[in-house]
Design a protein around this motif. Structure first.
Motif, mmCIF file in Angstrom:
data_model
loop_
_atom_site.group_PDB
_atom_site.id
_atom_site.type_symbol
_atom_site.label_atom_id
_atom_site.label_comp_id
_atom_site.label_asym_id
_atom_site.label_seq_id
_atom_site.Cartn_x
_atom_site.Cartn_y
_atom_site.Cartn_z
ATOM 1 N N ILE A 1 -5.269 -7.462 0.555
ATOM 2 C CA ILE A 1 -6.403 -6.936 -0.217
ATOM 3 C C ILE A 1 -6.019 -5.633 -0.908
ATOM 4 O O ILE A 1 -5.225 -4.855 -0.363
ATOM 5 N N TYR A 2 -6.570 -5.420 -2.082
ATOM 6 C CA TYR A 2 -6.366 -4.159 -2.797
ATOM 7 C C TYR A 2 -7.657 -3.803 -3.515
ATOM 8 O O TYR A 2 -8.278 -4.657 -4.160
ATOM 9 N N ASN A 3 -8.061 -2.566 -3.349
ATOM 10 C CA ASN A 3 -9.274 -2.081 -3.995
ATOM 11 C C ASN A 3 -8.858 -1.069 -5.050
ATOM 12 O O ASN A 3 -8.427 0.025 -4.719
ATOM 13 N N ARG B 1 -9.494 2.761 -9.565
ATOM 14 C CA ARG B 1 -9.206 3.363 -10.873
ATOM 15 C C ARG B 1 -9.970 2.647 -11.981
ATOM 16 O O ARG B 1 -10.177 3.202 -13.057
ATOM 17 N N SER C 1 -6.981 4.866 3.257
ATOM 18 C CA SER C 1 -6.643 3.723 4.120
ATOM 19 C C SER C 1 -6.031 4.260 5.403
ATOM 20 O O SER C 1 -6.732 4.381 6.406
ATOM 21 N N TRP D 1 0.838 -1.206 0.000
ATOM 22 C CA TRP D 1 0.000 0.000 0.000
ATOM 23 C C TRP D 1 0.877 1.261 0.000
ATOM 24 O O TRP D 1 2.083 1.190 0.258
ATOM 25 N N ALA D 2 0.243 2.403 -0.246
ATOM 26 C CA ALA D 2 0.974 3.686 -0.293
ATOM 27 C C ALA D 2 1.752 3.908 1.000
ATOM 28 O O ALA D 2 2.849 4.490 1.001
ATOM 29 N N LEU E 1 -9.590 7.020 -2.302
ATOM 30 C CA LEU E 1 -9.559 5.966 -1.290
ATOM 31 C C LEU E 1 -8.772 6.420 -0.066
ATOM 32 O O LEU E 1 -7.729 7.051 -0.193
ATOM 33 N N TYR F 1 -11.428 2.312 4.217
ATOM 34 C CA TYR F 1 -11.350 1.082 5.015
ATOM 35 C C TYR F 1 -11.927 1.297 6.413
ATOM 36 O O TYR F 1 -12.127 0.339 7.135
HETATM 37 O O1 ORO Z 1 -3.450 2.127 0.826
HETATM 38 C C1 ORO Z 1 -3.296 2.056 -0.399
HETATM 39 O O2 ORO Z 1 -2.319 2.452 -0.996
HETATM 40 C C2 ORO Z 1 -4.366 1.461 -1.225
HETATM 41 C C3 ORO Z 1 -5.161 0.441 -0.776
HETATM 42 C C4 ORO Z 1 -6.125 -0.072 -1.654
HETATM 43 O O3 ORO Z 1 -6.892 -1.001 -1.343
HETATM 44 N N1 ORO Z 1 -6.243 0.464 -2.884
HETATM 45 C C5 ORO Z 1 -5.466 1.474 -3.300
HETATM 46 O O4 ORO Z 1 -5.610 1.941 -4.433
HETATM 47 N N2 ORO Z 1 -4.519 1.965 -2.461
#
Ligand code: ORO
Ligand code: PRP
Length: 230
Positions: free
Chosen positions: A43-45, A48, A137, A35-36, A135, A165
């Motif tokens: 998990i990744y959402n 885009r 997180s 994640w960033a 998003l 999240y």
């Molecule tokens: O925290 C992130 O970087 C992150 C989590 C995620 O699920 N999706 C995303 O695009 N960034």
């Protein structure tokens, strides 16, 4: 719609369904995503993917506009976080007939060295700015953008995101901003997972992984041999 909960009920579940259709939500416990924030997560959402469909972009824009009305906001500038907030900030600014700006994660090291782009004057000159994020997180990226807006003499009482999240850590990060900036999202993790279960999108294994991860998301990587990067 009278409350943000009404908006989340109306738009959130449909956005979750569309995210499933677009296969925007991925599980990969064997090779976790970074994640960033540097955390390794199963998990990744990928919001885009919504960009691929004109109807999804329009739906998100409609939902954000409904949130602006419900929250009684009167922004004079719509700002997107770079990069994934920019397209949605653009459609919303178009719908509301407002100026658009965007906030880089840091200032450029060349050209005019701007962190905020789209201003025709040196600052926001005290106007209310609505920050659009795709998003949240940890909240680190959004909060950095809010602080950049405040430093550029903008007021930023609200950050609207497509998805969050809902981690207490992000509330904590946001709570440090002064003047206060409140984050709201159209869709939250628990609704996303409910819809994913209903749609049969998550296998039994997947459900187990998500349940285990949810107990301690920021310790999950370390526990499974994937320490935080950076
Ligand atoms: O925290 C992130 O970087 C992150 C989590 C995620 O699920 N999706 C995303 O695009 N960034
Ligand atoms: O709440 P946080 O922990 O900061 O994480 C969320 C941020 O991470 C993603 O951006 P990313 O850095 O991947 O860049 P992008 O917008 O260019 O895709 C996402 O779009 C948010 O901006």
């Amino acid at each position: 719609m009278r409350t943000l909960e009404d908006i989340q009920k109306h738009y959130g579940r449909e956005l979750a369904r569309r995210a499933m259709e677009l296969e925007a939500v991925r599980l990969s416990p064997e090779e976790p995503f970074t994640w960033a924030s540097g955390y390794r997560m199963p998990i990744y959402n990928d919001n885009r993917r919504f960009l691929a469909e004109a109807s999804a972009r329009a739906y998100i824009c409609e939902a954000f506009a409904a949130a602006v009305e419900t929250l009684g906001l009167h922004p004079r500038n719509i700002a997107g976080t770079a990069t994934a907030g920019i397209p949605h900030a653009t459609t919303l600014a178009d719908k509301l007939g407002l100026p658009l700006s965007y906030v880089r994660s840091q200032g450029k090291d060349h050209g005019m060295k701007q962190q905020i782009e789209g201003l025709t004057r040196p600052t926001y000159e005290g106007v209310e700015v609505l920050l659009i994020e795709d998003l949240i997180s940890t909240g680190g990226s959004s909060v950095a953008a809010v602080n950049a807006i405040l430093a550029a003499d903008g007021r930023c009482p609200v950050c609207l995101a497509i998805f969050s999240y809902g981690f207490p850590a992000s509330q904590e990060t946001f709570s440090q901003i002064r003047p206060v900036c409140t984050p709201y999202s159209l869709l939250e993790y628990d609704t996303l997972v409910d819809v994913a279960h209903e749609a049969g999108y998550v296998s039994e294994d997947g459900a187990r992984i998500l349940a285990d991860w949810r107990i301690d998301p920021f310790g999950w990587g370390e526990r499974h041999g994937f320490p935080k990067k950076g």
